[in-house]
Write an enzyme that holds these catalytic residues in place. Structure first.
Site, PDB file in Angstrom:
ATOM      1  N   TYR A   1       0.735  -1.342  -0.027  1.00 35.04           N
ATOM      2  CA  TYR A   1       0.094   0.247  -0.097  1.00 35.04           C
ATOM      3  C   TYR A   1       0.952   1.486  -0.146  1.00 35.04           C
ATOM      4  O   TYR A   1       0.686   2.272  -0.833  1.00 35.04           O
ATOM      5  CB  TYR A   1      -1.038   0.074   1.265  1.00 35.04           C
ATOM      6  CG  TYR A   1      -1.453   1.218   1.197  1.00 35.04           C
ATOM      7  CD1 TYR A   1      -2.852   1.679   0.564  1.00 35.04           C
ATOM      8  CD2 TYR A   1      -1.256   2.293   2.224  1.00 35.04           C
ATOM      9  CE1 TYR A   1      -3.471   3.046   0.469  1.00 35.04           C
ATOM     10  CE2 TYR A   1      -1.864   3.366   2.519  1.00 35.04           C
ATOM     11  CZ  TYR A   1      -2.918   3.751   1.485  1.00 35.04           C
ATOM     12  OH  TYR A   1      -3.473   5.059   1.730  1.00 35.04           O
TER      13      TYR A   1
ATOM     14  N   ARG B   1       1.724   8.803  12.681  1.00 36.06           N
ATOM     15  CA  ARG B   1       1.311  10.014  13.161  1.00 36.06           C
ATOM     16  C   ARG B   1      -0.216  10.270  13.299  1.00 36.06           C
ATOM     17  O   ARG B   1      -0.679  10.816  14.114  1.00 36.06           O
ATOM     18  CB  ARG B   1       2.045  11.006  12.584  1.00 36.06           C
ATOM     19  CG  ARG B   1       1.920  12.553  13.589  1.00 36.06           C
ATOM     20  CD  ARG B   1       2.253  13.572  12.587  1.00 36.06           C
ATOM     21  NE  ARG B   1       1.417  13.709  11.457  1.00 36.06           N
ATOM     22  CZ  ARG B   1       1.674  14.738  10.338  1.00 36.06           C
ATOM     23  NH1 ARG B   1       2.524  15.460  10.626  1.00 36.06           N
ATOM     24  NH2 ARG B   1       0.799  14.628   9.428  1.00 36.06           N
TER      25      ARG B   1
ATOM     26  N   ARG C   1     -10.296   5.064   8.314  1.00 35.19           N
ATOM     27  CA  ARG C   1      -9.382   4.808   7.227  1.00 35.19           C
ATOM     28  C   ARG C   1      -8.283   3.829   8.041  1.00 35.19           C
ATOM     29  O   ARG C   1      -7.549   4.493   9.153  1.00 35.19           O
ATOM     30  CB  ARG C   1      -8.769   6.002   6.613  1.00 35.19           C
ATOM     31  CG  ARG C   1      -9.801   6.575   5.901  1.00 35.19           C
ATOM     32  CD  ARG C   1      -9.234   7.765   5.310  1.00 35.19           C
ATOM     33  NE  ARG C   1      -8.123   7.571   4.393  1.00 35.19           N
ATOM     34  CZ  ARG C   1      -8.330   7.284   3.225  1.00 35.19           C
ATOM     35  NH1 ARG C   1      -9.546   7.147   2.541  1.00 35.19           N
ATOM     36  NH2 ARG C   1      -6.959   7.280   2.543  1.00 35.19           N
TER      37      ARG C   1
END
Length: 442
Positions: free
Chosen positions: A199, A245, A258
């Site tokens: 990804y 983060r 997500r």
């Protein structure tokens, strides 16, 4: 630009902050007169002021190519991130996007402004740039600019068609591969570490490959035998830092979370990824976070090798500042920090400006990576399940930096001396400014 208390505590931040603000203001005035190029650079300033600053140092032809490359990927990412677009409509757009850049009649109206997430929309060339953008203009963050970009994409296509063929071929190839990769992961969860790497390759590693191709096409750089691997690592290091983060931002995404952390890692610590944000799971959450950071550290040596091989000073600064240095700095802040699961963790604004102002050579880069790795190392808890692996990777990074023999030339980013003395200088400057303002008013 920050509170008075922060300036008094870190007086060396003041000059770099002012210097960077003036540089961005100057960059905003350098808009080409041609309508399509004017649109591209104006849009670049609006969606990422920081990026519009760092590309100014590039030569004209390469700068134009990178500007178009950024906006094409920005538009592609805008489609991917619009959660209001039905999947059966979104997939064909992503897959065919590389053809739209040749069509000056094509545009797309985004469905919903509310679906945009600023931090996710800034991933090309590193979300790290989002910090810098907000640093200069904390009120920036609207979504109307992205709608304008999509509605008037024909300007980007017109600019693309004026690029040299080598630039066009590189941008088309990367756009095609990225669109296909995005389409794949719309329908697929990130389960394994290999999925995670794949990804990150599609959304950021390919950016690294694309930039390398643009540098080669410009004639300013030559590629090393392992250029694809280390270019990919440049993107993966940035993207993994951002994913770490932005845990809370992503998990709270509306209408649907997500989730980019691989189940193979977080599944060791929780039944659901969202459980890590709850206070009762803090210890396990931090252990999971530390494993994610340790995974990201594996790419540092490739990044250092990539930057050390660059010949053109302007391209070197473009790649190193602020992206790579801010990434290692952000990881140092995030490591062993439960605040990642509670709110926003980011580098001090003045420190970001200082990094940009002070980084001139590869010696500065080695120094920054060494300093931040030392900072991270002090935070390692021997009881952490991945402590040994983390320390081994930090030792490897520090050895690379030490073996260059240039650390003595560095200016420390996190251990500045003479702060107490400089407080008086800052206070004097503030006092003089007040007096000057009073006299001018009268």
């Amino acid at each position: 630009m920050g509170s008075l208390g922060t300036f008094l505590r870190y007086p060396d931040d003041v000059y770099p902050l002012l210097k960077m603000k003036r540089a961005i203001e100057k960059a905003e005035k350098q808009i080409p007169p041609e309508p399509h190029w004017g649109f591209c650079y104006s849009m670049l300033h609006k969606v990422s002021r920081s990026f519009s600053l760092v590309i100014q140092q590039l030569g004209t032809d390469l700068r134009n190519a990178v500007c178009v490359f950024y906006l094409v990927l920005r538009a592609l990412d805008t489609v991917e991130d619009d959660t209001s677009i039905p999947t059966d409509e979104k997939l064909p757009i992503l897959i065919a996007f590389h053809r739209h850049i040749y069509d000056t009649d094509w545009h797309y109206s985004c469905k919903s402004e509310e679906s945009f997430n600023l931090f996710e929309l800034l991933h090309p060339f590193g979300i790290i740039l989002c910090d810098l953008q907000i640093l200069i203009n904390p009120t920036l963050g609207g979504t109307k600019e992205y709608k304008v970009l999509m509605d008037q994409f024909h300007h980007v296509a017109a600019a693309f068609l004026e690029l040299e063929k080598g630039y066009q071929e590189a941008i088309e190839e990367i756009t095609k591969r990225m669109g296909a990769g995005m389409a794949k992961f719309i329908c697929q969860e990130v389960e394994t570490v290999d999925d995670y790497d794949e990804y990150c390759h599609y959304v950021a590693g390919l950016v690294g490959l694309g930039l390398s191709k643009l540098f080669l096409a410009s004639g300013s750089e030559v590629l090393l035998p392992d250029w694809e691997h280390i270019s990919n690592s440049m993107g993966l290091f940035l993207q993994k830092t951002n994913i770490i983060r932005d845990y809370l931002e992503d998990i709270n995404e509306i209408p649907k979370s997500r989730m980019f952390w691989p189940r193979k890692i977080w599944g060791k610590y929780a039944d659901k990824l969202e459980d890590l944000k709850y206070e009762e799971n803090s210890t396990k959450a931090v252990h999971c976070l530390n494993e994610m950071v340790t995974n990201a550290l594996t790419h540092i040596e490739d990044c250092l090798n990539y930057m050390a091989a660059l010949r053109d000073p302007s391209i070197f600064r473009f790649c190193a500042i602020p992206q790579q240095i801010m990434a290692i700095g952000t990881l140092a802040l995030c490591y062993n920090n439960v605040q990642v699961f509670r709110g926003v963790v980011k580098l001090r604004r003045g420190l970001t400006a200082k990094v940009i102002d002070r980084t001139k050579t590869m010696a500065d880069v080695y120094g920054a990576f060494y300093d931040f790795s030392c900072m991270l190392k002090t935070k390692v808890d021997k009881n952490d399940p991945n402590a040994s692996m983390t320390l081994n990777r930090l030792d490897a990074v520090q050895k690379v930096c030490r073996d260059t023999g240039v650390l003595h030339k560095r200016k420390s980013y996190i251990n500045d001396k003479g702060q107490s003395y400089n407080v008086y200088i800052v206070m004097l400057v503030i006092l003089l400014a007040i007096v000057f303002a009073y006299l001018r008013a009268n």
